[in-house]
Design a protein around this motif. Structure first.
Motif, PDB file in Angstrom:
ATOM      1  N   TYR A 105       4.845  -0.903  19.090  1.00  0.00           N
ATOM      2  CA  TYR A 105       5.277   0.466  18.774  1.00  0.00           C
ATOM      3  C   TYR A 105       4.464   1.032  17.617  1.00  0.00           C
ATOM      4  CZ  TYR A 105       8.260   4.366  17.459  1.00  0.00           C
ATOM      5  OH  TYR A 105       8.720   5.617  17.145  1.00  0.00           O
ATOM      6  N   VAL A 106       4.332   0.255  16.546  1.00  0.00           N
ATOM      7  CA  VAL A 106       3.592   0.730  15.374  1.00  0.00           C
ATOM      8  C   VAL A 106       2.113   0.902  15.721  1.00  0.00           C
ATOM      9  CG1 VAL A 106       2.919   0.201  12.990  1.00  0.00           C
ATOM     10  CG2 VAL A 106       5.251  -0.240  13.736  1.00  0.00           C
ATOM     11  N   SER A 107       1.560  -0.025  16.507  1.00  0.00           N
ATOM     12  CA  SER A 107       0.148   0.092  16.921  1.00  0.00           C
ATOM     13  C   SER A 107      -0.074   1.358  17.743  1.00  0.00           C
ATOM     14  CB  SER A 107      -0.272  -1.122  17.746  1.00  0.00           C
ATOM     15  OG  SER A 107      -0.273  -2.277  16.961  1.00  0.00           O
ATOM     16  N   LYS A 108       0.865   1.656  18.637  1.00  0.00           N
ATOM     17  CA  LYS A 108       0.733   2.841  19.495  1.00  0.00           C
ATOM     18  C   LYS A 108       0.651   4.116  18.650  1.00  0.00           C
ATOM     19  CE  LYS A 108       3.350   5.565  22.810  1.00  0.00           C
ATOM     20  NZ  LYS A 108       4.649   5.719  23.441  1.00  0.00           N
ATOM     21  N   LYS A 112      -0.987   5.983   9.279  1.00  0.00           N
ATOM     22  CA  LYS A 112      -1.932   5.671   8.206  1.00  0.00           C
ATOM     23  C   LYS A 112      -1.340   6.106   6.865  1.00  0.00           C
ATOM     24  CE  LYS A 112      -6.145   5.966  10.974  1.00  0.00           C
ATOM     25  NZ  LYS A 112      -5.564   5.795  12.256  1.00  0.00           N
ATOM     26  N   VAL A 113      -1.670   5.342   5.849  1.00  0.00           N
ATOM     27  CA  VAL A 113      -1.239   5.657   4.494  1.00  0.00           C
ATOM     28  C   VAL A 113      -2.451   6.217   3.770  1.00  0.00           C
ATOM     29  CG1 VAL A 113      -0.304   4.717   2.358  1.00  0.00           C
ATOM     30  CG2 VAL A 113       0.433   3.777   4.561  1.00  0.00           C
ATOM     31  N   LYS A 114      -2.241   7.354   3.117  1.00  0.00           N
ATOM     32  CA  LYS A 114      -3.357   7.991   2.424  1.00  0.00           C
ATOM     33  C   LYS A 114      -3.095   7.979   0.919  1.00  0.00           C
ATOM     34  CE  LYS A 114      -6.280  12.029   2.450  1.00  0.00           C
ATOM     35  NZ  LYS A 114      -6.555  13.341   3.018  1.00  0.00           N
ATOM     36  N   PHE A 115      -4.031   7.387   0.202  1.00  0.00           N
ATOM     37  CA  PHE A 115      -3.978   7.372  -1.253  1.00  0.00           C
ATOM     38  C   PHE A 115      -5.028   8.344  -1.772  1.00  0.00           C
ATOM     39  CE2 PHE A 115      -2.594   3.086   0.019  1.00  0.00           C
ATOM     40  CZ  PHE A 115      -1.352   3.059  -0.590  1.00  0.00           C
ATOM     41  N   LEU A 124      -0.605  -1.053   9.504  1.00  0.00           N
ATOM     42  CA  LEU A 124      -0.603  -2.466   9.902  1.00  0.00           C
ATOM     43  C   LEU A 124      -1.612  -3.296   9.112  1.00  0.00           C
ATOM     44  CD1 LEU A 124      -0.062  -2.336  13.760  1.00  0.00           C
ATOM     45  CD2 LEU A 124       1.520  -3.135  12.004  1.00  0.00           C
ATOM     46  N   ASP A 125      -2.618  -2.656   8.524  1.00  0.00           N
ATOM     47  CA  ASP A 125      -3.578  -3.387   7.706  1.00  0.00           C
ATOM     48  C   ASP A 125      -2.975  -3.765   6.348  1.00  0.00           C
ATOM     49  OD1 ASP A 125      -5.348  -2.997   9.742  1.00  0.00           O
ATOM     50  OD2 ASP A 125      -6.707  -1.670   8.632  1.00  0.00           O
ATOM     51  N   MET A 126      -1.880  -3.120   5.994  1.00  0.00           N
ATOM     52  CA  MET A 126      -1.280  -3.326   4.677  1.00  0.00           C
ATOM     53  C   MET A 126      -0.006  -4.160   4.711  1.00  0.00           C
ATOM     54  SD  MET A 126      -1.606   0.598   3.323  1.00  0.00           S
ATOM     55  CE  MET A 126      -0.433   0.284   2.045  1.00  0.00           C
ATOM     56  N   MET A 127       0.555  -4.360   5.906  1.00  0.00           N
ATOM     57  CA  MET A 127       1.874  -4.978   5.981  1.00  0.00           C
ATOM     58  C   MET A 127       1.883  -6.180   6.909  1.00  0.00           C
ATOM     59  SD  MET A 127       4.214  -1.598   6.037  1.00  0.00           S
ATOM     60  CE  MET A 127       5.623  -2.417   5.347  1.00  0.00           C
TER      61      MET A 127
END
Length: 141
Positions: A105-108, A112-115, A124-127
């Motif tokens: 679900y998350v991949s679909k 993205k998180v924007k700093f 998903l790269d962060m968790m």
């Protein structure tokens, strides 16, 4: 930056319109059935209506179960006590996903998180996936 309509691909716009149609149709049916339940004293009819309401909530999905939990506390919006009590059941009846279902679900959706000052990073790269378990909780002294 906020995306403008012209920033989206045709298939993205089509998917958004399909989801919008599901939401509008689902919410319309919910209000209709809740209104019907409020117009009768027959507990059997109320039960059927309540079941239809809950089925529709989970069919619509997304935030609808959470919205329903809030509606359960709003007699000014949902007049019928029987239906409001049934809406509270969405707190425990929300379907649970396993690890694969959650990650799919998350991949679909690929949030993205924007700093500030950095390129967006896929969530998903962060968790890492870890399912919460009630038996892991301990009470505070």
């Amino acid at each position: 930056d906020v995306k403008q309509l012209h920033d989206y691909e045709t298939e993205d716009i089509k998917a958004m319109m399909e989801r919008t149609t599901v939401l509008i149709d689902g919410i319309s049916k919910l209000w209709l059935v809740m209104e019907a339940a409020g117009n009768t004293e027959d507990v059997g009819i109320k039960s059927v209506c309540a079941r239809e309401v809950l089925d529709q909530i989970f069919k619509v999905g997304g935030l609808m179960p959470k919205v329903s939990q809030n509606l359960a506390m709003r007699p000014d919006l949902v007049k019928d006590d029987f239906i409001r009590n049934k809406l509270k059941e969405t707190q425990n009846a929300n379907p649970s996903r396993d690890e694969k279902g959650t990650l799919d679900y998350v991949s679909k959706h690929n949030p993205k998180v924007k700093f500030f000052g950095f390129d967006p990073v896929p969530l998903l790269d962060m968790m890492e996936y870890k399912k919460a378990r009630l038996d892991r909780w301990t009470s505070l002294p």
